[in-house]
Design a protein around this motif. Structure first.
Motif, PDB file in Angstrom:
ATOM      1  N   GLY A  25       0.808  -1.218   0.000  1.00 20.29           N
ATOM      2  CA  GLY A  25       0.000   0.000   0.000  1.00 20.29           C
ATOM      3  C   GLY A  25       0.838   1.263   0.000  1.00 20.29           C
ATOM      4  N   GLU A  26       1.884   1.283   0.822  1.00 20.70           N
ATOM      5  CA  GLU A  26       2.763   2.456   0.888  1.00 20.70           C
ATOM      6  C   GLU A  26       3.457   2.716  -0.443  1.00 20.70           C
ATOM      7  N   LEU A  27       3.927   1.656  -1.076  1.00 27.24           N
ATOM      8  CA  LEU A  27       4.628   1.811  -2.355  1.00 27.24           C
ATOM      9  C   LEU A  27       3.673   2.270  -3.456  1.00 27.24           C
ATOM     10  N   ARG A  28       2.463   1.735  -3.457  1.00 28.01           N
ATOM     11  CA  ARG A  28       1.473   2.174  -4.451  1.00 28.01           C
ATOM     12  C   ARG A  28       1.140   3.649  -4.262  1.00 28.01           C
ATOM     13  N   GLU A  29       0.995   4.085  -3.008  1.00 26.34           N
ATOM     14  CA  GLU A  29       0.707   5.501  -2.730  1.00 26.34           C
ATOM     15  C   GLU A  29       1.811   6.410  -3.257  1.00 26.34           C
ATOM     16  N   ARG A  30       3.020   5.893  -3.348  1.00 25.75           N
ATOM     17  CA  ARG A  30       4.150   6.676  -3.845  1.00 25.75           C
ATOM     18  C   ARG A  30       4.296   6.570  -5.360  1.00 25.75           C
ATOM     19  N   PHE A  66      13.639  -3.001 -11.006  1.00 25.88           N
ATOM     20  CA  PHE A  66      12.797  -4.132 -10.616  1.00 25.88           C
ATOM     21  C   PHE A  66      13.353  -4.707  -9.322  1.00 25.88           C
ATOM     22  N   VAL A  67      12.520  -4.702  -8.267  1.00 21.30           N
ATOM     23  CA  VAL A  67      12.941  -5.115  -6.929  1.00 21.30           C
ATOM     24  C   VAL A  67      12.055  -6.262  -6.458  1.00 21.30           C
ATOM     25  N   VAL A  68      12.675  -7.300  -5.929  1.00 25.33           N
ATOM     26  CA  VAL A  68      11.949  -8.462  -5.404  1.00 25.33           C
ATOM     27  C   VAL A  68      12.143  -8.527  -3.898  1.00 25.33           C
ATOM     28  N   LEU A  69      11.024  -8.714  -3.168  1.00 26.11           N
ATOM     29  CA  LEU A  69      11.057  -8.908  -1.729  1.00 26.11           C
ATOM     30  C   LEU A  69      10.367 -10.232  -1.425  1.00 26.11           C
ATOM     31  N   ALA A  70      11.119 -11.193  -0.911  1.00 21.26           N
ATOM     32  CA  ALA A  70      10.579 -12.518  -0.607  1.00 21.26           C
ATOM     33  C   ALA A  70      10.644 -12.759   0.895  1.00 21.26           C
ATOM     34  N   HIS A  71       9.547 -13.275   1.450  1.00 21.30           N
ATOM     35  CA  HIS A  71       9.497 -13.568   2.880  1.00 21.30           C
ATOM     36  C   HIS A  71       9.280 -15.059   3.099  1.00 21.30           C
ATOM     37  N   GLU A 168       3.576  -2.425  10.210  1.00 24.74           N
ATOM     38  CA  GLU A 168       4.313  -1.287   9.652  1.00 24.74           C
ATOM     39  C   GLU A 168       5.807  -1.495   9.932  1.00 24.74           C
ATOM     40  N   TRP A 169       6.625  -1.202   8.918  1.00 27.17           N
ATOM     41  CA  TRP A 169       8.063  -1.415   9.052  1.00 27.17           C
ATOM     42  C   TRP A 169       8.782  -0.294   8.294  1.00 27.17           C
ATOM     43  N   PRO A 170       8.891   0.873   8.909  1.00 28.70           N
ATOM     44  CA  PRO A 170       9.425   2.050   8.219  1.00 28.70           C
ATOM     45  C   PRO A 170      10.826   1.882   7.622  1.00 28.70           C
ATOM     46  N   SER A 171      11.738   1.195   8.303  1.00 30.52           N
ATOM     47  CA  SER A 171      13.086   1.078   7.738  1.00 30.52           C
ATOM     48  C   SER A 171      13.089   0.248   6.460  1.00 30.52           C
ATOM     49  N   LEU A 172      12.166  -0.691   6.351  1.00 31.17           N
ATOM     50  CA  LEU A 172      12.061  -1.475   5.121  1.00 31.17           C
ATOM     51  C   LEU A 172      11.558  -0.597   3.978  1.00 31.17           C
ATOM     52  N   LEU A 173      10.595   0.244   4.262  1.00 29.94           N
ATOM     53  CA  LEU A 173      10.106   1.185   3.255  1.00 29.94           C
ATOM     54  C   LEU A 173      11.238   2.122   2.820  1.00 29.94           C
ATOM     55  N   LYS A 174      12.038   2.582   3.766  1.00 28.03           N
ATOM     56  CA  LYS A 174      13.167   3.457   3.421  1.00 28.03           C
ATOM     57  C   LYS A 174      14.163   2.732   2.518  1.00 28.03           C
ATOM     58  N   CYS A 176      13.430   0.396   0.403  1.00 28.77           N
ATOM     59  CA  CYS A 176      12.817   0.316  -0.925  1.00 28.77           C
ATOM     60  C   CYS A 176      13.134   1.568  -1.733  1.00 28.77           C
ATOM     61  N   GLU A 177      13.164   2.708  -1.069  1.00 38.17           N
ATOM     62  CA  GLU A 177      13.426   3.968  -1.747  1.00 38.17           C
ATOM     63  C   GLU A 177      14.914   4.278  -1.865  1.00 38.17           C
ATOM     64  N   ASP A 178      15.741   3.658  -1.017  1.00 37.85           N
ATOM     65  CA  ASP A 178      17.178   3.911  -1.025  1.00 37.85           C
ATOM     66  C   ASP A 178      17.903   2.639  -0.585  1.00 37.85           C
ATOM     67  N   PRO A 179      18.513   1.916  -1.530  1.00 41.56           N
ATOM     68  CA  PRO A 179      19.144   0.634  -1.175  1.00 41.56           C
ATOM     69  C   PRO A 179      20.340   0.759  -0.226  1.00 41.56           C
ATOM     70  N   ALA A 180      20.816   1.957   0.017  1.00 40.59           N
ATOM     71  CA  ALA A 180      21.923   2.131   0.963  1.00 40.59           C
ATOM     72  C   ALA A 180      21.432   2.061   2.413  1.00 40.59           C
ATOM     73  N   VAL A 181      20.142   2.193   2.648  1.00 45.48           N
ATOM     74  CA  VAL A 181      19.584   2.160   3.995  1.00 45.48           C
ATOM     75  C   VAL A 181      19.715   0.756   4.568  1.00 45.48           C
ATOM     76  N   ARG A 182      20.137   0.667   5.814  1.00 48.52           N
ATOM     77  CA  ARG A 182      20.184  -0.608   6.516  1.00 48.52           C
ATOM     78  C   ARG A 182      18.826  -0.831   7.157  1.00 48.52           C
ATOM     79  N   ILE A 183      18.349  -2.056   7.113  1.00 46.25           N
ATOM     80  CA  ILE A 183      17.021  -2.374   7.630  1.00 46.25           C
ATOM     81  C   ILE A 183      17.153  -2.787   9.086  1.00 46.25           C
TER      82      ILE A 183
END
Length: 186
Positions: A25-30, A66-71, A168-174, A176-183
């Protein structure tokens, strides 16, 4: 625009309280394209059906990242796909179950059967927590070390699911927007 492919795990019907649902949802909103498919029969997954779904939804977009997130179990899906893996710019592997635990659960044992954990050159980041009942030894032991993965450890993260507080997981969203961010922790 970035396209995100979000792959869920065993027994997951994409509940609203899960971080994957929130993230989509957050990514779609962006303004991003988000593919968050319901994988076939999550309570009784069949490896070949999940591989087919990965091929169906994993086509690289004509433009953009293209980014893949697998859980969880879909991490093993990603690893088992081998040459059939979609061409991704970034891959995040979150809380994979250990091969011994996966092999001990009859409904998903096929995902661990013949799993090659000696692959070299796999460009992905592993995110895992301590106290994960599905990887009691730690995901770094089975995946991070053998595959030489970049990794983010989340203290107290357990399986990084709603049961361990991951909606909600804000650091994961960050990330997604910046791959240098540590989760980190939520």
């Amino acid at each position: 625009m970035t396209t995100y492919l979000i792959l869920h795990g065993y027994q997951n019907r994409r509940p609203p309280g899960h971080w994957q649902h929130w993230l989509a949802g957050e990514l779609r909103e962006r303004g991003h394209e988000v593919r968050y498919p319901q994988l076939p029969e999550p309570e009784a997954p069949v490896l070949d059906a999940w591989l087919a779904a990965l091929e169906e939804h994993g086509g690289r977009p004509a433009e953009g990242e293209f980014v893949v997130l697998a859980h969880s179990l879909s991490v093993l899906l990603w690893l088992r796909a081998g040459a059939r893996r979609p061409d991704a710019d970034r891959v995040l592997l979150v809380a994979p179950p250990s091969p011994p635990v996966t092999a001990s659960i009859p409904g998903i044992a096929a995902f661990a059967d013949g799993l090659d954990l000696t692959e070299t050159g796999l460009d992905a980041r592993l995110v895992y927590g301590d106290g994960d009942p599905y990887a009691p030894e730690g995901a770094d032991v089975h995946y991070g070390d053998p595959l030489g993965l970049d990794r983010d450890f989340v203290p107290g993260g357990a399986h990084l699911s709603p049961d361990s507080g991951y909606g909600e997981w804000p650091s994961l969203l960050k990330w997604c927007e910046d791959p240098a961010v540590r989760i980190g922790a939520r």
